[in-house]
Scaffold this motif. Structure first.
Motif, PDB file in Angstrom:
ATOM      1  N   MET A  15      56.598 -56.214 -39.119  1.00 36.58           N
ATOM      2  CA  MET A  15      56.562 -54.192 -39.553  1.00 36.58           C
ATOM      3  C   MET A  15      57.852 -53.455 -39.862  1.00 36.58           C
ATOM      4  N   LYS A  16      57.652 -53.072 -41.364  1.00 35.11           N
ATOM      5  CA  LYS A  16      59.043 -52.272 -41.409  1.00 35.11           C
ATOM      6  C   LYS A  16      58.824 -50.736 -40.482  1.00 35.11           C
ATOM      7  N   LEU A  17      59.601 -50.203 -40.032  1.00 29.76           N
ATOM      8  CA  LEU A  17      59.430 -48.880 -39.231  1.00 29.76           C
ATOM      9  C   LEU A  17      60.478 -47.644 -40.333  1.00 29.76           C
ATOM     10  N   SER A  18      59.945 -47.009 -39.921  1.00 33.74           N
ATOM     11  CA  SER A  18      60.388 -45.400 -40.973  1.00 33.74           C
ATOM     12  C   SER A  18      60.154 -44.076 -40.177  1.00 33.74           C
ATOM     13  N   PHE A  19      61.196 -43.068 -39.471  1.00 36.90           N
ATOM     14  CA  PHE A  19      60.981 -42.255 -38.810  1.00 36.90           C
ATOM     15  C   PHE A  19      60.604 -41.116 -39.314  1.00 36.90           C
ATOM     16  N   SER A  20      60.149 -39.818 -39.367  1.00 40.46           N
ATOM     17  CA  SER A  20      60.473 -38.374 -39.492  1.00 40.46           C
ATOM     18  C   SER A  20      61.512 -38.202 -38.716  1.00 40.46           C
ATOM     19  N   LYS A  21      62.510 -36.817 -39.138  1.00 39.40           N
ATOM     20  CA  LYS A  21      63.146 -36.180 -38.542  1.00 39.40           C
ATOM     21  C   LYS A  21      63.345 -35.224 -37.518  1.00 39.40           C
ATOM     22  N   ARG A  22      61.444 -34.625 -37.358  1.00 44.65           N
ATOM     23  CA  ARG A  22      60.770 -34.214 -36.720  1.00 44.65           C
ATOM     24  C   ARG A  22      60.381 -35.347 -35.360  1.00 44.65           C
ATOM     25  N   PHE A  23      60.353 -36.171 -35.502  1.00 42.67           N
ATOM     26  CA  PHE A  23      59.778 -37.895 -34.917  1.00 42.67           C
ATOM     27  C   PHE A  23      61.091 -38.074 -33.951  1.00 42.67           C
ATOM     28  N   ILE A  24      61.922 -37.816 -34.008  1.00 35.32           N
ATOM     29  CA  ILE A  24      63.424 -38.084 -33.521  1.00 35.32           C
ATOM     30  C   ILE A  24      63.500 -37.402 -33.050  1.00 35.32           C
ATOM     31  N   LYS A  25      63.561 -36.137 -33.383  1.00 38.85           N
ATOM     32  CA  LYS A  25      63.961 -34.974 -32.632  1.00 38.85           C
ATOM     33  C   LYS A  25      62.679 -35.116 -31.168  1.00 38.85           C
ATOM     34  N   GLN A  26      61.819 -35.510 -32.249  1.00 38.89           N
ATOM     35  CA  GLN A  26      60.725 -34.541 -30.058  1.00 38.89           C
ATOM     36  C   GLN A  26      61.004 -36.449 -29.475  1.00 38.89           C
ATOM     37  N   ALA A  27      61.126 -37.552 -30.249  1.00 35.98           N
ATOM     38  CA  ALA A  27      60.931 -38.459 -29.048  1.00 35.98           C
ATOM     39  C   ALA A  27      62.292 -38.557 -28.201  1.00 35.98           C
ATOM     40  N   LYS A  28      63.434 -37.674 -28.948  1.00 36.39           N
ATOM     41  CA  LYS A  28      64.484 -37.552 -27.717  1.00 36.39           C
ATOM     42  C   LYS A  28      64.398 -36.354 -26.850  1.00 36.39           C
ATOM     43  N   THR A  29      63.720 -35.111 -26.515  1.00 35.31           N
ATOM     44  CA  THR A  29      62.912 -34.476 -25.294  1.00 35.31           C
ATOM     45  C   THR A  29      62.682 -35.736 -24.796  1.00 35.31           C
ATOM     46  N   LEU A  30      61.746 -36.405 -24.917  1.00 34.75           N
ATOM     47  CA  LEU A  30      60.763 -36.981 -23.816  1.00 34.75           C
ATOM     48  C   LEU A  30      61.340 -37.059 -22.688  1.00 34.75           C
ATOM     49  N   ASP A  31      60.987 -37.568 -21.303  1.00 31.44           N
ATOM     50  CA  ASP A  31      60.712 -38.000 -20.456  1.00 31.44           C
ATOM     51  C   ASP A  31      61.721 -39.311 -20.040  1.00 31.44           C
ATOM     52  N   SER A  32      62.550 -39.874 -19.586  1.00 35.44           N
ATOM     53  CA  SER A  32      63.383 -41.081 -19.580  1.00 35.44           C
ATOM     54  C   SER A  32      61.700 -41.913 -18.981  1.00 35.44           C
ATOM     55  N   VAL A  33      60.537 -41.776 -19.141  1.00 34.36           N
ATOM     56  CA  VAL A  33      59.647 -42.900 -18.114  1.00 34.36           C
ATOM     57  C   VAL A  33      59.499 -43.169 -19.438  1.00 34.36           C
ATOM     58  N   THR A  34      59.057 -41.934 -20.467  1.00 29.99           N
ATOM     59  CA  THR A  34      57.614 -41.892 -21.285  1.00 29.99           C
ATOM     60  C   THR A  34      58.997 -42.503 -22.654  1.00 29.99           C
ATOM     61  N   LYS A  35      60.450 -42.027 -23.024  1.00 36.52           N
ATOM     62  CA  LYS A  35      61.189 -43.083 -23.637  1.00 36.52           C
ATOM     63  C   LYS A  35      60.693 -44.449 -23.802  1.00 36.52           C
ATOM     64  N   LYS A  36      60.872 -44.952 -22.321  1.00 40.07           N
ATOM     65  CA  LYS A  36      61.224 -46.831 -21.837  1.00 40.07           C
ATOM     66  C   LYS A  36      59.493 -46.911 -22.857  1.00 40.07           C
ATOM     67  N   LEU A  37      58.275 -46.490 -22.421  1.00 34.48           N
ATOM     68  CA  LEU A  37      56.850 -46.871 -23.127  1.00 34.48           C
ATOM     69  C   LEU A  37      57.278 -46.752 -24.632  1.00 34.48           C
ATOM     70  N   LEU A  38      57.552 -45.924 -25.121  1.00 33.57           N
ATOM     71  CA  LEU A  38      57.847 -45.884 -26.409  1.00 33.57           C
ATOM     72  C   LEU A  38      58.713 -46.540 -27.346  1.00 33.57           C
ATOM     73  N   HIS A  39      59.796 -47.172 -26.413  1.00 33.62           N
ATOM     74  CA  HIS A  39      60.312 -47.960 -27.193  1.00 33.62           C
ATOM     75  C   HIS A  39      59.835 -49.244 -26.912  1.00 33.62           C
ATOM     76  N   THR A  40      59.081 -49.854 -25.915  1.00 36.48           N
ATOM     77  CA  THR A  40      58.358 -50.982 -26.052  1.00 36.48           C
ATOM     78  C   THR A  40      56.908 -50.400 -26.687  1.00 36.48           C
ATOM     79  N   VAL A  41      56.248 -49.701 -27.134  1.00 37.11           N
ATOM     80  CA  VAL A  41      55.237 -49.292 -28.183  1.00 37.11           C
ATOM     81  C   VAL A  41      56.393 -50.238 -30.267  1.00 37.11           C
ATOM     82  N   LEU A  42      57.161 -49.488 -29.667  1.00 40.81           N
ATOM     83  CA  LEU A  42      58.533 -49.343 -30.895  1.00 40.81           C
ATOM     84  C   LEU A  42      58.405 -50.946 -31.753  1.00 40.81           C
ATOM     85  N   GLU A  43      58.881 -51.438 -30.394  1.00 41.91           N
ATOM     86  CA  GLU A  43      58.960 -53.031 -30.689  1.00 41.91           C
ATOM     87  C   GLU A  43      57.792 -54.228 -30.950  1.00 41.91           C
TER      88      GLU A  43
END
Length: 95
Positions: free
Chosen positions: A1-29
């Motif tokens: 599927m094609k993914l696109s992101f809002s500016k709010r999503f990108i900003k909020q994702a940058k503030t996550l802790d490292s464990v949650t960022k890894k989980l987010l990366h897995t979910v996005l893949e």
């Protein structure tokens, strides 16, 4: 599927802790490789909306909109307590 992101999503994702960022990366893949929304793990349709879904990642919720059969727009990622509040419901109005 094609993914696109809002500016709010990108900003909020940058503030996550490292464990949650890894989980987010897995979910996005996983979302990118999926052919249908139903193939994404921990994904549920939100009641009261036509094309809005949520994915659970530990204490956070990723909210996205199914734009077309093969296109997802990630709106925001926030903690579970905030995800269903009035502020964020307003963002999804009309979806």
């Amino acid at each position: 599927m094609k993914l696109s992101f809002s500016k709010r999503f990108i900003k909020q994702a940058k503030t996550l802790d490292s464990v949650t960022k890894k989980l987010l990366h897995t979910v996005l893949e996983e979302a990118e490789e999926a052919n249908r929304v139903e193939e994404i793990g921990n994904c549920m349709k939100m009641s009261g909306y036509k094309q809005v879904y949520r994915i659970r990642i530990s204490d956070h919720r990723v909210i996205f909109i199914l734009r077309t059969a093969s296109s997802l727009f990630f709106q925001y990622i926030v903690s579970r307590g905030e995800a269903y509040g009035k502020k964020y419901r307003e963002l999804l109005k009309g979806e």
